[in-house]
Design an enzyme around this catalytic site. Structure first.
Site, short mmCIF file in Angstrom:
data_model
loop_
_atom_site.label_atom_id
_atom_site.label_comp_id
_atom_site.label_asym_id
_atom_site.label_seq_id
_atom_site.Cartn_x
_atom_site.Cartn_y
_atom_site.Cartn_z
NE ARG A 202 -20.64 -27.01 -11.95
CZ ARG A 202 -20.63 -25.67 -11.99
NH1 ARG A 202 -19.75 -24.99 -11.31
NH2 ARG A 202 -21.52 -25.03 -12.72
CE1 TYR B 238 -5.46 -47.95 -9.93
CE2 TYR B 238 -5.63 -45.73 -10.83
CZ TYR B 238 -6.17 -46.99 -10.63
OH TYR B 238 -7.41 -47.29 -11.14
CG ASP C 178 -3.13 -42.96 -3.99
OD1 ASP C 178 -3.87 -43.40 -3.08
OD2 ASP C 178 -3.35 -43.15 -5.20
CE LYS D 152 -10.09 -48.54 -6.39
NZ LYS D 152 -8.81 -47.98 -6.73
#
Ligand SMILES: *Cc1c(COP(=O)(O)O)cnc(C)c1O
Length: 384
Positions: A49, A102, A174, A199
């Site tokens: 992690r 978004y 973004d 994306k």
């Protein structure tokens, strides 16, 4: 190094296993824990992690791609966004974002962080004249998407950063739509860049991931701490998939853009199409800003059909190549209806204010042959 070289070479450059297997490609390190020689002498890696050789290789590459000092890889774009908000805000703080933000980001602010007394305002960021009047003493962040989704509106990153910094407000961009291949917001004065790597970075519609890139040391320490403390980190296998995707980012983005421009020009001339929104068209009201702050226009187009939702349904039923689906940025062309799909969580009034009509269609233009795409679209348009 130029972007075309960075995408192919830097992912593997951290992994210098020269003495052992001499791999050309970074291996997928699945081990969740790493051994040490003595109790107080851990090696470079302790626990998956916190650090992992495959994820760290990707993070090194993400930083290089955005001309940044630091890159951090997350399990999703929204995990990256959550980590930013948790790192930088406290109860009572205020965040400003663009009005056609978004939907998932808006939901995160209004429906999750709102419970912790954090407030969001959504304003038109295409004009900067009245920006300062929307500031409150508690405003900490301006959140920009440029081009925005689905209206393809641009925000002037440099101008907004200058205004925000006078008030000690941080600017987050973004950069999902244009990718670091076409636009580097940190170079224009932004403080933090986030990506939904699901994306274009991944690029093949097969891996959920997110990224943050930034330069500031103390902001990095805060965000890295929350990344480890809350655990929305990217898995080793998925880190490998993203690096594999990034290798072709440069050639894919060129191909997406070439097809998008040709399709936008075709649609603009078609009598059944009312309006086309694509920053690469000379008719886009912010075409010159697009040229000023980015090296390309990307592969996303929106357009208004004449005739409303019924015509949209008719068109979609006749298309064979454009896949009816949400999401974007993969090699295949996707088409969708924002009012009932990606932006359905907005009220009718919010949709109207943002310009999302029943006739609006969004296309993620893929890298198929453009003649086939136009033939499919033309066939559909001429039938309805
Ligand atoms: C998809 C998307 C997100 C959210 O990313 P996930 O990877 O789905 O969590 C954020 N911003 C934009 C612009 C997006 O398209």
């Amino acid at each position: 190094m130029k972007k075309e070289t960075i995408v192919v070479r830097t992912g593997d450059s951290l992994y210098q296993n020269k003495l052992y297997s001499r791999d050309v490609v970074t291996p997928i390190h699945l081990s969740s824990t790493n051994s040490r020689d003595e109790i107080d002498k851990p090696g470079m890696f302790e626990y998956v992690r916190c650090d992992n050789p495959t994820r760290n290789s990707l993070e090194h590459q993400l930083a290089k791609l955005e001309n940044a000092k630091y890159g951090i890889a997350f399990a999703s774009g929204l995990a990256a966004e959550t980590t930013i908000l948790l790192s930088l805000l406290k109860a009572g703080d205020h965040i400003i974002a663009c009005s056609d933000l978004y939907g998932g980001t808006k939901r995160l602010v209004d429906k999750v962080f709102n419970n912790f007394n954090i407030e969001g305002s959504y304003i038109n960021l295409t004009a900067t004249e009245n920006l300062e009047s929307s500031f409150k003493p508690t405003t900490r962040i301006i959140w920009i998407e440029t081009p925005s989704n689905p209206m393809m509106l641009l925000a002037d990153i440099q101008k907004i950063s200058q205004i925000a910094h006078k008030h000690n407000i941080l600017v987050v961009v973004d950069n999902t739509f244009l990718t670091p291949f076409f636009q580097n917001p940190l170079d224009l004065g932004a403080d933090i860049v986030i990506h939904s790597g699901t994306k274009y970075l991944g690029g093949h519609s097969d891996v959920l991931n997110g990224a943050i890139m930034l330069n500031d040391d103390s902001l990095y320490e805060k965000i890295r701490f929350v990344h480890t403390a809350t655990g929305g980190v990217l898995a080793p296998f998925d880190s490998y998939l993203v690096m594999r995707g990034i290798k072709t980012l440069a050639v894919r983005m060129e191909a997406h853009q070439k097809n998008a421009l040709a399709l936008a020009q075709f649609l603009e001339k078609h009598p059944k199409v009312d309006k086309v929104y694509y920053p690469g068209l000379a008719s886009h009201p912010q075409h010159s800003l697009a040229i000023k702050q980015a090296r390309g226009f990307g592969g996303m187009i929106s357009f208004e059909l004449k005739g409303g939702e019924k015509k949209v349904r008719d068109l979609f039923s006749h298309l064979k190549l454009f896949i009816l689906a949400e999401s974007l940025g993969g090699v295949e062309s996707l088409i969708e209806h924002p009012a009932t799909m990606t932006h359905v969580s907005m009220s009718k009034q919010e949709q109207q204010e943002a310009g999302i009509t029943d006739s609006l269609i969004r296309v993620s233009v893929g890298i198929e042959n453009i003649d086939d795409l136009i033939e499919d679209m033309e066939g559909g348009l001429n039938t309805i």
